[in-house]
Design an enzyme around this catalytic site. Structure first.
Site, PDB file in Angstrom:
ATOM      1  N   ASN A   9       1.912   3.226   2.333  1.00  0.00           N
ATOM      2  CA  ASN A   9       2.881   4.231   3.441  1.00  0.00           C
ATOM      3  C   ASN A   9       4.094   3.527   3.097  1.00  0.00           C
ATOM      4  OD1 ASN A   9       4.199   5.893   5.082  1.00  0.00           O
ATOM      5  ND2 ASN A   9       3.423   5.013   6.938  1.00  0.00           N
ATOM      6  N   HIS A  95       0.384   9.519  12.023  1.00  0.00           N
ATOM      7  CA  HIS A  95       0.854   8.073  12.317  1.00  0.00           C
ATOM      8  C   HIS A  95       1.605   7.754  13.458  1.00  0.00           C
ATOM      9  CE1 HIS A  95       3.164   4.403  11.032  1.00  0.00           C
ATOM     10  NE2 HIS A  95       2.048   4.189  10.067  1.00  0.00           N
ATOM     11  N   GLU A  97       4.121   6.101  14.400  1.00  0.00           N
ATOM     12  CA  GLU A  97       5.235   6.226  14.486  1.00  0.00           C
ATOM     13  C   GLU A  97       5.731   7.983  14.578  1.00  0.00           C
ATOM     14  OE1 GLU A  97       6.215   2.602  11.610  1.00  0.00           O
ATOM     15  OE2 GLU A  97       6.452   4.512  10.835  1.00  0.00           O
ATOM     16  N   SER A 213      -0.430  -4.535   9.503  1.00  0.00           N
ATOM     17  CA  SER A 213       0.158  -5.853   9.072  1.00  0.00           C
ATOM     18  C   SER A 213      -0.821  -6.570   8.138  1.00  0.00           C
ATOM     19  CB  SER A 213       0.518  -6.918  10.422  1.00  0.00           C
ATOM     20  OG  SER A 213       1.413  -6.261  11.232  1.00  0.00           O
TER      21      SER A 213
END
Length: 250
Positions: A9, A95, A97, A213
């Site tokens: 992404n 997502h 965000e 991460s």
């Protein structure tokens, strides 16, 4: 049988020239004979060029979002038909965000999923708890509710076009990563929920990716867990060496 998948992404990174450069690097570095699927999600303005550039390669292209309507007065939005018209058949929905910054609810995401599936697109459906949820011991409840509210209205047959991406929000862009054991614990829980609602075949066939991460240094250990089928990669997807190492870690 479920697929191994690594999806990158790119978020709001890379202009047209930088997109072409990164794609060329990935084409050069990622082997063509992989069993796992490799997907990249550039920005909207570079999707058409990316789809053309990757047409004869094993690397697939996804959009980072999509509107639920077929068309209309929705300034700045992109429809499923528009994505199809430039050769994009995969879309990331939900997502963290999008949920946090653009206030996307489970009900809205369910509508987006329905539209994408109507167009026979694949959906990478994202979900996951925030740090406060985990500290309160509510992480399993949060994840179960996000899945039920966003996806459990679907018929079992629709799940062939669903890819799940569990992303603990506290581990996105923070440098923090869920331990491989934490990832496996949640992925196993997710698969069990699906099994209870849809049966063993759907549960065993759906791919569940981990997002949070993932780096070349930890990818192999995370991917080694039995219910982790790959990753949704953020920052490391913007560096061809790092992304290639993650792809090859499965």
């Amino acid at each position: 049988m479920r697929q191994k998948i690594v999806a990158g992404n790119w978020k709001m990174h890379k202009n047209a020239e930088e997109t072409e450069d990164l794609l060329n690097e990935l084409i050069d570095k990622i082997p063509t004979d992989l069993d796992q699927r490799v997907i990249v999600a550039p920005t909207f303005v570079n999707l058409s060029a990316a789809a053309d550039h990757l047409e004869f390669t094993p690397i697939e292209v996804a959009a980072q979002n999509m509107h639920q309507a077929e068309g209309g007065a929705f300034t700045g939005e992109i429809s499923a038909g528009m994505l199809e018209s430039v050769g994009v058949r995969i879309v990331i929905l939900g997502h963290s965000e999008r949920r946090a910054y653009f206030h996307e609810t489970d009900a809205l995401l369910a509508a987006k999923v329905d539209t994408a599936l109507k167009h026979e697109m694949e959906v990478i459906f994202c979900f996951g708890e925030e740090l406060k949820d985990r500290h309160a011991g509510q992480h399993f409840n949060v994840v179960e509710n996000q899945l039920k509210d966003g996806l459990f209205h679907l018929e079992a047959s629709a799940w062939k076009n669903i890819i799940l991406a569990y992303e603990p929000v506290w581990a996105i862009g923070t440098g923090e990563t869920a331990s491989p054991e934490q990832a496996q614990e949640m992925h196993e829980f997710i698969r069990d929920i699906i099994r209870k609602n849809y049966g063993n075949t759907v549960a065993e066939d759906v791919s569940i990716l981990y997002g949070g991460s993932v780096k070349p240094e930890n990818a192999a250990e995370i991917f080694s867990k039995p219910d982790v089928d790959g990753g949704l990669i953020g920052g490391a997807a913007l560096k061809s060496d790092d992304f290639t190492k993650i792809v090859l870690a499965i």
